[in-house]
Design an enzyme around this catalytic site. Structure first.
Site, PDB file in Angstrom:
ATOM      1  N   HIS A 268      51.175  12.085 -14.120  1.00 53.02           N
ATOM      2  CA  HIS A 268      51.808  10.748 -14.114  1.00 53.02           C
ATOM      3  C   HIS A 268      52.533  10.537 -15.444  1.00 53.02           C
ATOM      4  CE1 HIS A 268      52.592   6.690 -13.083  1.00 53.02           C
ATOM      5  NE2 HIS A 268      51.407   6.144 -13.206  1.00 53.02           N
ATOM      6  N   HIS A 307      58.556  14.464  -7.178  1.00 53.02           N
ATOM      7  CA  HIS A 307      58.124  13.065  -7.164  1.00 53.02           C
ATOM      8  C   HIS A 307      57.592  12.755  -5.779  1.00 53.02           C
ATOM      9  CE1 HIS A 307      58.130   8.731  -7.702  1.00 53.02           C
ATOM     10  NE2 HIS A 307      58.266   8.957  -8.992  1.00 53.02           N
ATOM     11  N   ASP A 363      60.609  11.856 -16.248  1.00 55.47           N
ATOM     12  CA  ASP A 363      59.960  12.449 -17.430  1.00 55.47           C
ATOM     13  C   ASP A 363      60.660  13.688 -17.954  1.00 55.47           C
ATOM     14  OD1 ASP A 363      57.168  11.359 -15.752  1.00 55.47           O
ATOM     15  OD2 ASP A 363      57.655  10.706 -17.783  1.00 55.47           O
TER      16      ASP A 363
HETATM   17  C1  SDX Z   1      55.810   9.810 -12.779  1.00 59.87           C
HETATM   18  O1  SDX Z   1      54.718   7.466  -8.605  1.00 59.87           O
HETATM   19  C2  SDX Z   1      55.561   7.143  -9.484  1.00 59.87           C
HETATM   20  O2  SDX Z   1      56.412   6.322  -9.295  1.00 59.87           O
HETATM   21  C3  SDX Z   1      55.378   7.847 -10.810  1.00 59.87           C
HETATM   22  C4  SDX Z   1      56.491   7.604 -11.836  1.00 59.87           C
HETATM   23  C5  SDX Z   1      56.490   6.178 -12.281  1.00 59.87           C
HETATM   24  O3  SDX Z   1      57.550   5.714 -12.732  1.00 59.87           O
HETATM   25  O4  SDX Z   1      55.427   5.549 -12.266  1.00 59.87           O
HETATM   26  O5  SDX Z   1      57.734   7.946 -11.274  1.00 59.87           O
HETATM   27  C6  SDX Z   1      56.279   8.441 -13.090  1.00 59.87           C
HETATM   28  O6  SDX Z   1      54.624  10.014 -12.725  1.00 59.87           O
HETATM   29  C7  SDX Z   1      56.828  10.864 -12.460  1.00 59.87           C
HETATM   30  C8  SDX Z   1      56.165  12.223 -12.033  1.00 59.87           C
HETATM   31  C9  SDX Z   1      55.798  12.948 -13.339  1.00 59.87           C
HETATM   32  N1  SDX Z   1      54.950  14.121 -13.022  1.00 59.87           N
HETATM   33  C10 SDX Z   1      55.445  15.367 -13.186  1.00 59.87           C
HETATM   34  O7  SDX Z   1      56.595  15.630 -13.509  1.00 59.87           O
HETATM   35  C11 SDX Z   1      54.399  16.456 -12.951  1.00 59.87           C
HETATM   36  C12 SDX Z   1      55.029  17.564 -12.096  1.00 59.87           C
HETATM   37  N2  SDX Z   1      55.266  17.028 -10.732  1.00 59.87           N
HETATM   38  C13 SDX Z   1      54.200  17.104  -9.839  1.00 59.87           C
HETATM   39  O8  SDX Z   1      52.973  17.529 -10.157  1.00 59.87           O
HETATM   40  C14 SDX Z   1      54.415  16.467  -8.472  1.00 59.87           C
HETATM   41  O9  SDX Z   1      55.709  16.630  -8.113  1.00 59.87           O
HETATM   42  C15 SDX Z   1      54.040  15.012  -8.370  1.00 59.87           C
HETATM   43  C16 SDX Z   1      52.629  14.782  -8.834  1.00 59.87           C
HETATM   44  C17 SDX Z   1      54.959  14.186  -9.168  1.00 59.87           C
HETATM   45  C18 SDX Z   1      54.163  14.600  -6.910  1.00 59.87           C
HETATM   46  O10 SDX Z   1      53.188  15.281  -6.241  1.00 59.87           O
HETATM   47  P1  SDX Z   1      53.040  15.156  -4.638  1.00 59.87           P
HETATM   48  O11 SDX Z   1      54.001  14.203  -4.049  1.00 59.87           O
HETATM   49  O12 SDX Z   1      51.598  14.939  -4.369  1.00 59.87           O
HETATM   50  O13 SDX Z   1      53.546  16.534  -4.148  1.00 59.87           O
HETATM   51  P2  SDX Z   1      52.621  17.773  -4.064  1.00 59.87           P
HETATM   52  O14 SDX Z   1      51.871  17.911  -5.360  1.00 59.87           O
HETATM   53  O15 SDX Z   1      51.858  17.695  -2.789  1.00 59.87           O
HETATM   54  O16 SDX Z   1      53.700  18.950  -3.981  1.00 59.87           O
HETATM   55  C19 SDX Z   1      54.380  19.221  -2.778  1.00 59.87           C
HETATM   56  C20 SDX Z   1      54.807  20.674  -2.899  1.00 59.87           C
HETATM   57  C21 SDX Z   1      53.650  21.605  -3.244  1.00 59.87           C
HETATM   58  O17 SDX Z   1      54.043  22.897  -2.811  1.00 59.87           O
HETATM   59  P3  SDX Z   1      53.255  23.527  -1.567  1.00 59.87           P
HETATM   60  O18 SDX Z   1      51.776  23.375  -1.849  1.00 59.87           O
HETATM   61  O19 SDX Z   1      53.705  22.696  -0.375  1.00 59.87           O
HETATM   62  O20 SDX Z   1      53.712  24.956  -1.520  1.00 59.87           O
HETATM   63  O21 SDX Z   1      55.719  20.795  -4.008  1.00 59.87           O
HETATM   64  C22 SDX Z   1      55.138  21.611  -5.001  1.00 59.87           C
HETATM   65  C23 SDX Z   1      53.640  21.652  -4.741  1.00 59.87           C
HETATM   66  O22 SDX Z   1      53.077  22.847  -5.246  1.00 59.87           O
HETATM   67  N3  SDX Z   1      55.417  20.944  -6.265  1.00 59.87           N
HETATM   68  C24 SDX Z   1      55.794  21.579  -7.362  1.00 59.87           C
HETATM   69  C25 SDX Z   1      56.035  20.565  -8.294  1.00 59.87           C
HETATM   70  N4  SDX Z   1      55.788  19.372  -7.739  1.00 59.87           N
HETATM   71  C26 SDX Z   1      55.393  19.604  -6.476  1.00 59.87           C
HETATM   72  N5  SDX Z   1      55.929  22.894  -7.617  1.00 59.87           N
HETATM   73  C27 SDX Z   1      56.344  23.181  -8.870  1.00 59.87           C
HETATM   74  N6  SDX Z   1      56.611  22.280  -9.839  1.00 59.87           N
HETATM   75  C28 SDX Z   1      56.466  20.959  -9.580  1.00 59.87           C
HETATM   76  N7  SDX Z   1      56.719  20.061 -10.510  1.00 59.87           N
END
Ligand code: SDX
Length: 439
Positions: A268, A307, A363
């Site tokens: 997050h 996201h 981010d």
């Molecule tokens: C913020 O919610 C909000 O509004 C948050 C925010 C706010 O203003 O409050 O926008 C701020 O938190 C932005 C997000 C910052 N976090 C990151 O940058 C961390 C990296 N991103 C992730 O870990 C991920 O994308 C999330 C946590 C942001 C979202 O996760 P989800 O929606 O639960 O998606 P998921 O983890 O289920 O991923 C779906 C697929 C998976 O692949 P498969 O298992 O289907 O093969 O996408 C892949 C994940 O492995 N994936 C990524 C990835 N993010 C998702 N693979 C590589 N790198 C990534 N960053």
């Protein structure tokens, strides 16, 4: 056609008409779906991490993830970033309308007059280890603030809510700056109420021996825009924490401490810190392909990408990328910017990321700006918490005033043991010995 959903329970052959309002059905309407008269619970909707569950009705922020749209009370984020200020946007989020000149002046005055914290807070800060993470310091001092304002528990008193809101918005930058100064072994700088919200924060962070700190206008403006971009984001994880803890009706300081704890997480608000550490680990554009292969092999995540809602470009990332160019024009171009640009270029072309609709989020670039402002990496999530306090409070008050809301208490799908009798320890030991003897 009626706004209803007809569901048939094939276990009983019975059909049910569920009303559809605002594109949703009430989960409690599923309770009528029962298999027998003895079925006291009825059907439960199961949605881990709330992927498709609305926890509330809100009028504050609207996101269309597929079209990359973000509106604060109906105003597009890019317009507010270009034309508004953080304090004006804060007023909009809390009150629902942009302020008149007089309303803005009163709002800015109230917040400016609450930037000081009790001197005992300094003793709090001094108690932390020199390398304590500033989010841990912020989390605990915000919670401690509740003990300085016991009247803040009177959350149904609009005037008390107002003064708590002024105090939290105003004091968050002060506490953030104190945490930074403590980590650098520097004295605490008093607020300068003649400066803007962002300018005063820079003053409390970076003033040294000069008579009065003069913020660099381009950096002051860039920070103000970053604060606008981070102010709210509908039901994100930390806002959900604010609403959930707030629903038990503690004071808003305690609920805000819970929201800070959620924001601390690397998935997050901690992501901007994780992005910088990732870029530093990659080190050069030559090593980007090898890193990308590691991500695709599932060895790690491309921090700052992806996201839950945006399956297109995060509109905030677009603005932040433009701000980065402005900041680097007065600081120095960031050595890791090329690494970030190369990562983005490859990720936007690579099937692995395209298929998963992973785009840069808010981010990805913010950390580069914060580092160009000489902020230590561990301060990055703190920079997120300062403006997001406004969103948390606006959402908290909306929850309190919503007649449909009550204490948050989700149900569960129980898969554990059926009822069983207690077994004495001696007998348990005997069973284990018998089992091991049987091999
Ligand atoms: C913020 O919610 C909000 O509004 C948050 C925010 C706010 O203003 O409050 O926008 C701020 O938190 C932005 C997000 C910052 N976090 C990151 O940058 C961390 C990296 N991103 C992730 O870990 C991920 O994308 C999330 C946590 C942001 C979202 O996760 P989800 O929606 O639960 O998606 P998921 O983890 O289920 O991923 C779906 C697929 C998976 O692949 P498969 O298992 O289907 O093969 O996408 C892949 C994940 O492995 N994936 C990524 C990835 N993010 C998702 N693979 C590589 N790198 C990534 N960053």
């Amino acid at each position: 056609m009626p706004d209803t959903l007809t569901v048939t329970d094939n276990r009983t052959g019975r059909s049910y008409e569920l009303p559809i309002t605002h594109g949703s059905i009430r989960a409690t309407d599923l309770r009528q779906v029962r298999v027998s008269d003895g079925d006291t619970r009825g059907l439960v909707s199961y949605d881990p991490a709330f992927l498709n569950t609305a926890s509330c009705k809100s009028r504050i922020t609207y996101i269309d993830g597929d079209r990359g749209i973000l509106l604060y009370r109906g105003y597009p984020i890019a317009e507010l970033a270009e034309k508004s200020t953080f304090l004006e946007t804060a007023y909009l989020l809390v009150h629902g309308e942009l302020p008149t000149t007089e309303q803005h002046a009163d709002w800015a005055h109230e917040i400016t007059m609450h930037t000081l914290v009790h001197e005992n807070i300094k003793r709090f800060m001094d108690g932390f280890h020199h390398d304590a993470h500033p989010m841990g310091m912020l989390l605990s001092t915000v919670g401690a603030l509740a003990t300085f304002y016991p009247e803040a528990t009177r959350i149904h008193d609009a005037e008390q809510r107002r003064i708590s809101l002024y105090r939290l918005i105003a004091k968050m930058p002060t506490l953030a700056a104190y945490a930074y100064r403590h980590s650098r072994g520097l004295y605490y700088v008093r607020p300068d109420n003649d400066l803007s919200f962002a300018g005063n924060f820079l003053n409390m962070m970076f003033k040294m021996v000069e008579q009065r700190y003069q913020p660099v206008p381009e950096i002051e403006r860039a920070l103000d825009v970053l604060f606008i971009l981070h102010a709210d984001h509908e039901q994100n994880c930390s806002t959900n924490a604010m609403r959930s803890v707030g629903s038990a009706q503690p004071d808003p300081y305690s609920a805000t401490a819970a929201a800070i704890a959620a924001l601390y997480g690397p998935l997050h608000g901690g992501a901007n810190e994780a992005v910088l550490r990732m870029l530093m680990r990659i080190g050069s554009t030559e090593r980007v392909p090898e890193f990308i292969e590691g991500v695709k092999a599932g060895k790690e995540r491309l921090m700052g990408f992806g996201h839950r809602v945006y399956k297109n470009y995060d509109p905030r990332a677009t603005v932040i990328k433009e701000m980065a160019d402005q900041v680097f024009s007065v600081t120095r171009s960031h050595p890791l910017l090329d690494v970030a640009l190369e990562l983005e270029r490859i990720a936007l072309e690579d099937e692995y990321f395209v298929k998963r609709r992973l785009y840069p989020n808010v981010d990805f670039y913010s950390g580069l700006i914060y580092q160009a402002l000489n902020l230590p990496t561990e301060m990055f999530p703190v920079m997120f918490a300062i403006p997001r306090t406004v969103g948390w409070l606006a959402q908290w008050e909306e929850m309190l005033l919503d007649p449909e809301q009550r204490i948050a208490r989700p149900r569960q799908v129980y898969l554990g043991e059926e009822r069983r009798a207690y077994v004495e320890m001696s007998e348990r030991d005997g069973r284990v010995m018998a089992a091991s003897a049987a091999g």
